[in-house]
Design an enzyme around this catalytic site. Sequence first.
Site, PDB file in Angstrom:
ATOM      1  N   THR A  33       0.809  -1.219   0.000  1.00 14.68           N
ATOM      2  CA  THR A  33       0.000   0.000   0.000  1.00 14.68           C
ATOM      3  C   THR A  33       0.843   1.270   0.000  1.00 14.68           C
ATOM      4  OG1 THR A  33      -0.122   0.195   2.417  1.00 14.68           O
ATOM      5  CG2 THR A  33      -1.787  -1.197   1.350  1.00 14.68           C
ATOM      6  N   ASP A  34       0.144   2.371  -0.278  1.00 15.27           N
ATOM      7  CA  ASP A  34       0.766   3.688  -0.135  1.00 15.27           C
ATOM      8  C   ASP A  34       0.565   4.160   1.304  1.00 15.27           C
ATOM      9  OD1 ASP A  34      -1.889   4.594   0.054  1.00 15.27           O
ATOM     10  OD2 ASP A  34      -1.910   5.410  -1.987  1.00 15.27           O
ATOM     11  N   ALA A  35       0.936   5.382   1.588  1.00 18.79           N
ATOM     12  CA  ALA A  35       0.848   5.906   2.954  1.00 18.79           C
ATOM     13  C   ALA A  35      -0.585   5.966   3.473  1.00 18.79           C
ATOM     14  CB  ALA A  35       1.486   7.298   3.018  1.00 18.79           C
ATOM     15  N   GLY A  36      -1.565   6.005   2.570  1.00 21.01           N
ATOM     16  CA  GLY A  36      -2.970   6.056   2.970  1.00 21.01           C
ATOM     17  C   GLY A  36      -3.613   4.690   3.151  1.00 21.01           C
ATOM     18  N   VAL A  38      -3.930   2.401   0.772  1.00 19.37           N
ATOM     19  CA  VAL A  38      -4.556   1.960  -0.473  1.00 19.37           C
ATOM     20  C   VAL A  38      -3.530   1.190  -1.291  1.00 19.37           C
ATOM     21  CG1 VAL A  38      -5.625   2.756  -2.632  1.00 19.37           C
ATOM     22  CG2 VAL A  38      -6.166   3.893  -0.474  1.00 19.37           C
TER      23      VAL A  38
END
Length: 140
Positions: A33-36, A38
Amino acid sequence: MNEQSRLKNTQNTASCSSHKTFILTIRVYYEDTDAGGVVYHSTYINFFERARTELMRQIGYELDELAEEERILFVVRKLSCEYKQAAKFNDELFVSAEIIEAGKTRIEFEQKVMKAAPPDHRKDEACITLAISHVTVVCV
């Protein structure tokens, strides 16, 4: 994993596939995932690759053995992906791989990343499709 969870997982997997579709279950980790939280878009391509490899293994083709013993390699010639909805950290995903067409030197796959539909989702859909891909691999 308790028996009820195991049974639920089996039911979800079965309802997300047809009789000729291979399904690989994948859990989304932080690294995907990315930092969010997602799933990063290129990670779907990794998921598709894993499912294709496991499908080939299931039907009797070990890719490393084909390369070493027969000098046959499969490479991606063409890939398209339509992203419909985001997968998120800790989601349980079902990644499908289905051979649509096979020739002497190429194989075409349709693949999907899905997750189980929540209880309040439409009753006629057991799974939600998050991404659809069409992949052509060729032998070299």
